[in-house]
Structure formats: structure tokens, C-alpha cells
Scaffold this motif. Structure first.
Motif, PDB file in Angstrom:
ATOM      1  N   ASP A 189      48.591  31.567 -10.345  1.00 59.24           N
ATOM      2  CA  ASP A 189      47.779  31.643  -9.375  1.00 59.24           C
ATOM      3  C   ASP A 189      48.682  32.531  -8.422  1.00 59.24           C
ATOM      4  N   CYS A 190      49.995  32.150  -8.396  1.00 55.71           N
ATOM      5  CA  CYS A 190      50.678  33.120  -7.375  1.00 55.71           C
ATOM      6  C   CYS A 190      50.537  34.729  -7.833  1.00 55.71           C
ATOM      7  N   LEU A 191      50.796  34.757  -9.068  1.00 64.17           N
ATOM      8  CA  LEU A 191      50.631  36.140  -9.421  1.00 64.17           C
ATOM      9  C   LEU A 191      49.247  37.078  -9.191  1.00 64.17           C
ATOM     10  N   ALA A 192      48.329  36.379  -9.375  1.00 66.32           N
ATOM     11  CA  ALA A 192      47.038  36.726  -9.244  1.00 66.32           C
ATOM     12  C   ALA A 192      46.546  36.967  -7.689  1.00 66.32           C
ATOM     13  N   GLY A 193      47.399  36.090  -6.811  1.00 66.25           N
ATOM     14  CA  GLY A 193      47.090  36.141  -5.475  1.00 66.25           C
ATOM     15  C   GLY A 193      48.035  37.549  -4.834  1.00 66.25           C
ATOM     16  N   ILE A 194      49.138  37.690  -5.442  1.00 65.89           N
ATOM     17  CA  ILE A 194      49.813  38.949  -4.978  1.00 65.89           C
ATOM     18  C   ILE A 194      49.061  40.159  -5.625  1.00 65.89           C
ATOM     19  N   HIS A 195      48.548  40.082  -6.921  1.00 61.46           N
ATOM     20  CA  HIS A 195      47.680  41.438  -7.280  1.00 61.46           C
ATOM     21  C   HIS A 195      46.577  41.575  -6.617  1.00 61.46           C
ATOM     22  N   ILE A 196      45.953  40.712  -5.833  1.00 64.96           N
ATOM     23  CA  ILE A 196      44.703  40.954  -4.936  1.00 64.96           C
ATOM     24  C   ILE A 196      45.259  41.456  -3.649  1.00 64.96           C
ATOM     25  N   LEU A 197      46.251  40.820  -3.207  1.00 67.12           N
ATOM     26  CA  LEU A 197      47.005  41.545  -1.803  1.00 67.12           C
ATOM     27  C   LEU A 197      47.428  42.929  -2.100  1.00 67.12           C
ATOM     28  N   ALA A 198      47.725  43.399  -3.305  1.00 70.93           N
ATOM     29  CA  ALA A 198      48.010  44.825  -3.323  1.00 70.93           C
ATOM     30  C   ALA A 198      47.022  45.780  -3.487  1.00 70.93           C
ATOM     31  N   GLN A 199      45.834  45.118  -3.261  1.00 69.08           N
ATOM     32  CA  GLN A 199      44.555  46.152  -3.611  1.00 69.08           C
ATOM     33  C   GLN A 199      44.078  46.693  -2.142  1.00 69.08           C
ATOM     34  N   SER A 200      43.004  47.344  -2.144  1.00 68.82           N
ATOM     35  CA  SER A 200      42.477  47.862  -0.837  1.00 68.82           C
ATOM     36  C   SER A 200      41.078  47.049  -0.763  1.00 68.82           C
ATOM     37  N   LEU A 201      40.672  46.525   0.359  1.00 64.75           N
ATOM     38  CA  LEU A 201      39.527  46.148   0.702  1.00 64.75           C
ATOM     39  C   LEU A 201      38.398  46.788   0.371  1.00 64.75           C
ATOM     40  N   LEU A 202      37.318  46.297  -0.214  1.00 62.17           N
ATOM     41  CA  LEU A 202      36.075  46.885  -0.988  1.00 62.17           C
ATOM     42  C   LEU A 202      35.457  47.817  -0.073  1.00 62.17           C
ATOM     43  N   ASN A 203      35.481  47.653   1.319  1.00 64.65           N
ATOM     44  CA  ASN A 203      34.541  48.220   2.209  1.00 64.65           C
ATOM     45  C   ASN A 203      35.327  49.159   3.242  1.00 64.65           C
ATOM     46  N   SER A 204      36.225  48.432   3.773  1.00 67.74           N
ATOM     47  CA  SER A 204      37.084  49.310   4.836  1.00 67.74           C
ATOM     48  C   SER A 204      38.228  49.896   4.305  1.00 67.74           C
ATOM     49  N   GLN A 205      38.629  49.656   3.073  1.00 65.78           N
ATOM     50  CA  GLN A 205      39.677  50.292   2.241  1.00 65.78           C
ATOM     51  C   GLN A 205      40.941  49.952   2.912  1.00 65.78           C
ATOM     52  N   GLU A 206      40.868  49.064   3.853  1.00 63.03           N
ATOM     53  CA  GLU A 206      42.410  48.633   4.322  1.00 63.03           C
ATOM     54  C   GLU A 206      42.885  47.825   3.332  1.00 63.03           C
ATOM     55  N   LEU A 207      44.346  48.162   3.161  1.00 58.39           N
ATOM     56  CA  LEU A 207      45.183  47.407   2.214  1.00 58.39           C
ATOM     57  C   LEU A 207      45.063  45.719   2.509  1.00 58.39           C
ATOM     58  N   VAL A 208      44.900  45.016   1.615  1.00 57.62           N
ATOM     59  CA  VAL A 208      44.321  43.517   1.771  1.00 57.62           C
ATOM     60  C   VAL A 208      45.656  42.973   2.487  1.00 57.62           C
ATOM     61  N   LEU A 209      46.874  43.185   2.073  1.00 60.10           N
ATOM     62  CA  LEU A 209      47.985  42.479   2.740  1.00 60.10           C
ATOM     63  C   LEU A 209      48.180  42.975   4.023  1.00 60.10           C
ATOM     64  N   LYS A 210      47.809  44.310   4.392  1.00 62.69           N
ATOM     65  CA  LYS A 210      47.893  44.801   6.078  1.00 62.69           C
ATOM     66  C   LYS A 210      46.895  43.963   6.683  1.00 62.69           C
ATOM     67  N   GLN A 211      45.722  43.665   6.322  1.00 63.73           N
ATOM     68  CA  GLN A 211      44.820  42.766   7.062  1.00 63.73           C
ATOM     69  C   GLN A 211      45.387  41.444   7.298  1.00 63.73           C
TER      70      GLN A 211
END
Length: 317
Positions: A189-211
Motif C-alpha cells: 500500500d505504501c509503495l502504491a501510494g508513493i507511485h501515485i504521488l510521483a504522478q501528475s494530476l489528470l487535469n491540472s497536470q500539477e505533480l500530486v506530491l506538490k499539491q
């Protein structure tokens, strides 16, 4: 069928609007290779427990994974992992075993060292969990002497609905990002969570972790509409207030959590639409990433004395 053949087939299916192809999570060697000099250390944390109540249930598994990041949102390397079982000294409910695969036999006589947890977190700048309110409550109950850290939440500190992601469940978010994993085990679950944080948001394209960092590190005000008229409950509920208990003073009231820039507007709304007077007599908690989601009463009343004074001035009109 060989891997390259499967990839070809997946590519063909993906070209059609009749199919959506997801891939099984594969742990990456790294996310970014830039040699940034200002890297911080984050931890994604996940807890499995015998139930949902931190006061009645017990932690049975703790997983943590460290990663490097910078304040502008990129994630770099995955670092060391921490995993351990804890014997709750009560039978694990059958539905929890079905959900997690964790049995009474797996945890029997197992204990997670509080000293080792503290050592693992010593150089960590931020702990992130998916539903940090749940995880932090169990963490603090189980490891009370571990020094407080800043916490963020990948469920509440990212505005998923604006990004057309309707469910906040981690597995559903993973699906929207095109991968799947075997959920409800702490480290994966932790590894999957980090993997999501490393992506860009689908609409705004901001990095997930940045938001997440922007929202998690903001100073927050929790307003309690104490003694609000009963007939105002629908107005408050529609505006996003929730009926909740103040953990420090043990009273219940409609409450809402806001960043500082929205407080004055909210007080004016309450004055005009709920209390109908020139002054507003409400209570407030001011907290930050160190005290948020905590049930330990870690709110320091002197830390934000200037902000509290300004709040009181706004309430007086």
C-alpha cells in the motif's frame, strides 16, 4: 505468453475505446535522477488494524517506505522499508483476515519495537498516509513516545474530485493511473501510494506530491459553530460543516476546516446567515502539520497567539 507479446497486446487494446488496460505495479528503480542538493526525506506509512476505532481496536501491521523528494514535488529514489507485525492480544476478526490475509498465527507473540520505529523516523521530514486521521491515531496509540513529525494525507490533501477521480480509495486512484496492486498489506500500500504521488494530476497536470505539500503544510483553522441555532443545521451542512467533537474540550458542534485566507469570509458568512448579529461567538483550533490528525492534544495554544488574536478581532466585527 512472453512479456513483450503481452505488451503488444495491451497496446492494441489501449488504442480502442472499448478497453482500458491496467498494468500490475512494478517497483521502479527510481523516479527522477536529477542530483538535487535540497532533497528531503518522506515516509509513506500504512497501518492494518483489528478495526476502525483506535480506542477499542489494535494495530496488527505497520509498513513504512522512505523516499527522497524536493519541495517543488518531484520524487527521486525509494529508500529503505520498514515492516512489522504486532500481536493485538485479541482475536483478529474474520473479516479483517479476509481483507488483509493476516491471521492470529502470523502475529502471535510479535512486537514492533518503539525504539526501532523512532530510529527509522529520525531523519524524516514528513509522514504521509492515505487517510492520515486513521493511521496517525493508531500510530500514536501504539508508539506514544515517538517524537511528533509533520503529517500529510494523500486522501484529503489532494483534491481528487477536481481531477475527475470520484473515489478516494487508493486502489481506485491507482486504477485511474493505469496500474493495480494487491492491496491491504502495509508495505505494498505504501509503495502504491508513493507511485501515485510521483504522478501528475489528470487535469491540472500539477505533480500530486506538490499539491499535497501545499495543503499539508498550510496552517489551518478549525471553526466550531458553537450554539448555532438548530434551524441553521442544513445551511451549515450544505456549506461543508460536519457535526464533530472537539477532542481537547469535549464539546460537539458543527465544524469546518479552513486555510487562513478563507477565515474572514467564513466569519462574515456566519455573522450574516447563522448568528444574525454584529459579533460571532465561535471557537477555533489552530493547527499545522505537526498537530493535524492527532488525538494527543498536541495543539500548542501559544504557538499561534497572533493568529488567535486576529481571529478574535474578526469575530467581534
Amino acid at each position: 505468453m512472453k512479456t513483450h507479446d503481452l505488451k503488444k497486446l495491451a497496446a492494441i487494446l489501449s488504442e480502442s475505446d472499448q478497453y482500458r488496460v491496467t498494468e500490475k505495479y512494478q517497483k521502479p528503480e527510481f523516479y527522477n535522477t536529477d542530483d538535487a542538493s535540497n532533497k528531503l526525506i518522506g515516509v509513506f506509512l500504512d497501518i492494518e488494524a483489528t478495526g476502525l476505532s483506535h480506542s477499542n481496536d489494535k494495530l496488527i501491521e505497520l509498513g513504512m517506505v522512505k523516499f527522497e523528494y524536493t519541495e517543488d514535488g518531484p520524487i527521486f529514489r525509494l529508500l529503505d522499508e520498514f515492516s512489522g507485525y504486532q500481536d493485538p492480544n485479541i482475536p483478529i476478526p474474520e473479516y479483517i483476515t479476509k481483507l488483509t490475509g493476516i491471521t492470529d498465527e502470523a502475529v502471535r507473540s510479535r512486537q514492533i519495537s518503539e525504539v526501532e520505529v523512532a530510529e527509522y523516523l529520525q531523519n524524516v521530514d514528513l509522514i504521509i498516509a492515505h487517510n492520515a486521521q486513521f493511521d496517525r491515531a493508531f500510530f500514536e496509540m501504539t508508539f506514544p513516545s515517538v517524537p511528533a513529525k509533520a503529517w500529510g494525507c494523500s486522501m484529503y490533501d489532494v483534491n481528487w474530485s477536481v481531477e475527475d477521480i470520484s473515489s478516494h480509495k487508493l486502489e481506485y486512484i491507482a486504477y485511474k493511473y493505469g496500474f493495480f496492486y494487491e492491496g491491504h498489506r502495509a508495505v505494498i500500500d505504501c509503495l502504491a501510494g508513493i507511485h501515485i504521488l510521483a504522478q501528475s494530476l489528470l487535469n491540472s497536470q500539477e505533480l500530486v506530491l506538490k499539491q499535497l505539500l501545499t495543503n499539508a503544510l498550510a496552517v489551518r483553522f478549525k471553526l466550531y459553530a458553537t450554539n448555532s441555532p438548530y434551524e441553521s443545521k442544513d445551511l451549515l451542512k450544505a456549506r461543508g460543516y460536519r457535526w464533530s467533537m472537539n477532542q481537547n474540550y469535549k464539546y460537539r458542534a458543527w465544524s469546518i476546516e479552513l486555510t487562513e485566507d478563507k477565515v474572514a469570509e467564513e466569519i462574515n458568512y456566519l455573522r450574516s446567515n447563522v448568528y444574525g448579529g454584529s459579533s460571532v461567538n465561535i471557537r477555533v483550533e489552530i493547527f499545522d502539520a505537526y498537530s493535524r490528525f492527532s488525538n494527543n492534544g498536541q495543539h500548542d495554544p501559544l504557538k499561534y497567539r497572533d493568529k488567535l488574536d486576529r481571529f478574535q478581532t474578526l469575530c467581534l466585527g
